[in-house]
Design a protein around this motif. Structure first.
Motif, PDB file in Angstrom:
ATOM      1  N   ARG A 281       0.858  -1.184   0.000  1.00  0.00           N
ATOM      2  CA  ARG A 281       0.000   0.000   0.000  1.00  0.00           C
ATOM      3  C   ARG A 281       0.892   1.231   0.000  1.00  0.00           C
ATOM      4  N   PRO A 282       0.470   2.321  -0.645  1.00  0.00           N
ATOM      5  CA  PRO A 282       1.284   3.543  -0.635  1.00  0.00           C
ATOM      6  C   PRO A 282       1.503   4.039   0.792  1.00  0.00           C
ATOM      7  N   VAL A 283       2.694   4.530   1.054  1.00  0.00           N
ATOM      8  CA  VAL A 283       3.041   5.079   2.360  1.00  0.00           C
ATOM      9  C   VAL A 283       3.348   6.568   2.187  1.00  0.00           C
ATOM     10  N   ARG A 284       2.692   7.397   2.999  1.00  0.00           N
ATOM     11  CA  ARG A 284       2.876   8.842   2.910  1.00  0.00           C
ATOM     12  C   ARG A 284       3.098   9.420   4.304  1.00  0.00           C
ATOM     13  N   GLN A 285       3.629  10.635   4.311  1.00  0.00           N
ATOM     14  CA  GLN A 285       3.749  11.348   5.563  1.00  0.00           C
ATOM     15  C   GLN A 285       2.370  11.831   6.002  1.00  0.00           C
ATOM     16  N   ARG A 286       2.286  12.236   7.259  1.00  0.00           N
ATOM     17  CA  ARG A 286       1.011  12.722   7.780  1.00  0.00           C
ATOM     18  C   ARG A 286       0.556  13.932   6.987  1.00  0.00           C
ATOM     19  N   PRO A 287      -0.699  13.944   6.513  1.00  0.00           N
ATOM     20  CA  PRO A 287      -1.196  15.097   5.757  1.00  0.00           C
ATOM     21  C   PRO A 287      -1.079  16.392   6.563  1.00  0.00           C
ATOM     22  N   PRO A 288      -0.780  17.503   5.884  1.00  0.00           N
ATOM     23  CA  PRO A 288      -0.558  18.761   6.614  1.00  0.00           C
ATOM     24  C   PRO A 288      -1.832  19.458   7.062  1.00  0.00           C
ATOM     25  N   TYR A 289      -2.990  18.970   6.642  1.00  0.00           N
ATOM     26  CA  TYR A 289      -4.234  19.638   6.987  1.00  0.00           C
ATOM     27  C   TYR A 289      -4.980  18.844   8.060  1.00  0.00           C
ATOM     28  N   GLU A 290      -5.912  19.519   8.710  1.00  0.00           N
ATOM     29  CA  GLU A 290      -6.765  18.878   9.709  1.00  0.00           C
ATOM     30  C   GLU A 290      -8.064  19.656   9.779  1.00  0.00           C
ATOM     31  N   HIS A 291      -9.174  18.950   9.704  1.00  0.00           N
ATOM     32  CA  HIS A 291     -10.481  19.607   9.647  1.00  0.00           C
ATOM     33  C   HIS A 291     -11.406  18.997  10.692  1.00  0.00           C
ATOM     34  N   PRO A 292     -11.677  19.684  11.805  1.00  0.00           N
ATOM     35  CA  PRO A 292     -12.673  19.203  12.768  1.00  0.00           C
ATOM     36  C   PRO A 292     -14.072  19.572  12.288  1.00  0.00           C
TER      37      PRO A 292
ATOM     38  N   GLY B 247     -15.473  10.792  -1.547  1.00  0.00           N
ATOM     39  CA  GLY B 247     -16.220  10.256  -2.666  1.00  0.00           C
ATOM     40  C   GLY B 247     -17.216   9.219  -2.211  1.00  0.00           C
ATOM     41  N   LEU B 248     -18.114   8.896  -3.098  1.00  0.00           N
ATOM     42  CA  LEU B 248     -19.093   7.850  -2.872  1.00  0.00           C
ATOM     43  C   LEU B 248     -19.009   6.866  -4.036  1.00  0.00           C
ATOM     44  N   PRO B 249     -18.966   5.586  -3.763  1.00  0.00           N
ATOM     45  CA  PRO B 249     -19.166   4.949  -2.448  1.00  0.00           C
ATOM     46  C   PRO B 249     -17.890   4.788  -1.626  1.00  0.00           C
ATOM     47  N   ARG B 250     -16.694   5.185  -2.172  1.00  0.00           N
ATOM     48  CA  ARG B 250     -15.450   4.930  -1.464  1.00  0.00           C
ATOM     49  C   ARG B 250     -14.678   6.221  -1.254  1.00  0.00           C
ATOM     50  N   CYS B 251     -13.939   6.249  -0.134  1.00  0.00           N
ATOM     51  CA  CYS B 251     -13.074   7.377   0.201  1.00  0.00           C
ATOM     52  C   CYS B 251     -11.637   6.864   0.364  1.00  0.00           C
ATOM     53  N   GLU B 252     -10.709   7.806   0.341  1.00  0.00           N
ATOM     54  CA  GLU B 252      -9.322   7.472   0.602  1.00  0.00           C
ATOM     55  C   GLU B 252      -8.961   7.922   2.009  1.00  0.00           C
ATOM     56  N   VAL B 253      -8.264   7.070   2.757  1.00  0.00           N
ATOM     57  CA  VAL B 253      -7.904   7.378   4.143  1.00  0.00           C
ATOM     58  C   VAL B 253      -6.421   7.106   4.346  1.00  0.00           C
ATOM     59  N   TRP B 254      -5.844   7.838   5.296  1.00  0.00           N
ATOM     60  CA  TRP B 254      -4.442   7.663   5.705  1.00  0.00           C
ATOM     61  C   TRP B 254      -4.430   7.131   7.119  1.00  0.00           C
ATOM     62  N   LEU B 255      -3.849   5.937   7.301  1.00  0.00           N
ATOM     63  CA  LEU B 255      -3.829   5.299   8.617  1.00  0.00           C
ATOM     64  C   LEU B 255      -2.717   5.896   9.462  1.00  0.00           C
ATOM     65  N   ILE B 256      -3.052   6.268  10.697  1.00  0.00           N
ATOM     66  CA  ILE B 256      -2.041   6.785  11.611  1.00  0.00           C
ATOM     67  C   ILE B 256      -1.153   5.658  12.123  1.00  0.00           C
ATOM     68  N   LEU B 257      -1.597   4.406  11.998  1.00  0.00           N
ATOM     69  CA  LEU B 257      -0.841   3.264  12.511  1.00  0.00           C
ATOM     70  C   LEU B 257       0.506   3.122  11.822  1.00  0.00           C
ATOM     71  N   ASP B 258       0.497   3.101  10.489  1.00  0.00           N
ATOM     72  CA  ASP B 258       1.736   2.866   9.750  1.00  0.00           C
ATOM     73  C   ASP B 258       1.919   3.809   8.571  1.00  0.00           C
ATOM     74  N   GLY B 259       1.034   4.819   8.433  1.00  0.00           N
ATOM     75  CA  GLY B 259       1.187   5.788   7.357  1.00  0.00           C
ATOM     76  C   GLY B 259       0.766   5.294   5.996  1.00  0.00           C
TER      77      GLY B 259
END
Length: 226
Positions: free
Chosen positions: A104-115, A152-164
């Motif tokens: 799976r692609p590995v990336r750094q933590r995204p620079p944005y955050e939206h509560p 997106g619908l029906p699928r979204c992209e997510v970044w896991l904090i566990l292993d990036g």
């Protein structure tokens, strides 16, 4: 005829050895060389690091070292401390319970955050929990904390904090993390919505198309003889 009794599942205490330090232990009630016939069926023989014989109970952790002790009281305290530390440490399921993880692609933590501030207010940077089964089985069957990186619908992209790693998961398998909601206030109902429900709620309402005027009205307005 002898009375039938239940066979003990461990070495009876009355058949414990006497004189282990001498190297020639004897059975206390039998007076014979230990282990006696009664004790032998409950024991297995092994060797200590010093070369002496060690008899171990088959069903418990008890063991008997034949001959002088090859360890000091300090060794005993150290072993007990290590066993207590191991017992208090958290135990996680071994990795072989799950299949190998695919690439799976590995990336750094995204620079944005939206509560999110209300229903439908999900965007890139919103923290969510990924429900078990939404990811490849290699990532286990537990909830994973992740950040939305594409909607997106029906699928979204997510970044896991566990292993990036970056994954695609169904929007109806993503729920808002409580850390993404303002603290100190009662959690409203929309905080328990899935990301799919938020995206549907945020869609603009469809504008109703005007109904065509009945053909009879147009016919009534046409001049005679046309």
């Amino acid at each position: 005829m002898a009375t039938w009794t239940l066979r003990p599942i461990r070495l009876p205490d009355e058949h414990l050895p006497h004189g282990l330090d001498s190297g020639q232990p004897t059975c206390r009630p039998c007076g014979t060389v230990w282990p006696c016939d009664t004790a032998g069926e409950h024991l297995t023989e092994s060797r200590c690091t010093c070369g002496r014989t060690v008899w171990r109970d088959k069903t418990t952790v008890r063991n008997w070292h034949v001959g002088p002790r090859c360890y000091t009281p300090a060794d005993t305290v150290r072993w007990q401390a290590s066993e207590l530390k191991a017992a208090r440490a958290p135990h996680y399921p071994p990795s072989h319970f799950y299949p190998p993880k695919p690439a799976r692609p590995v990336r750094q933590r995204p620079p944005y955050e939206h509560p999110p501030a209300g229903p439908g207010d999900v965007a890139l940077g919103t923290w969510v929990w990924v429900r078990p089964g939404a990811l490849h089985p290699g990532w286990g069957d537990i909830h994973h904390l992740a950040m939305l990186t594409a909607l997106g619908l029906p699928r979204c992209e997510v970044w896991l904090i566990l292993d990036g790693t970056v994954h695609t998961a169904r929007a109806d398998s993503l729920i808002l993390s409580r850390t993404a909601v303002r603290r100190g206030r009662p959690a409203p109902d929309w905080t328990r919505w899935t990301v799919a429900q938020h995206l549907v709620h945020a869609r603009p309402a469809a504008v109703a198309a005007p109904e065509p005027v009945q053909a009879e009205l147009f016919g009534a307005l046409e001049p005679a003889g046309a």
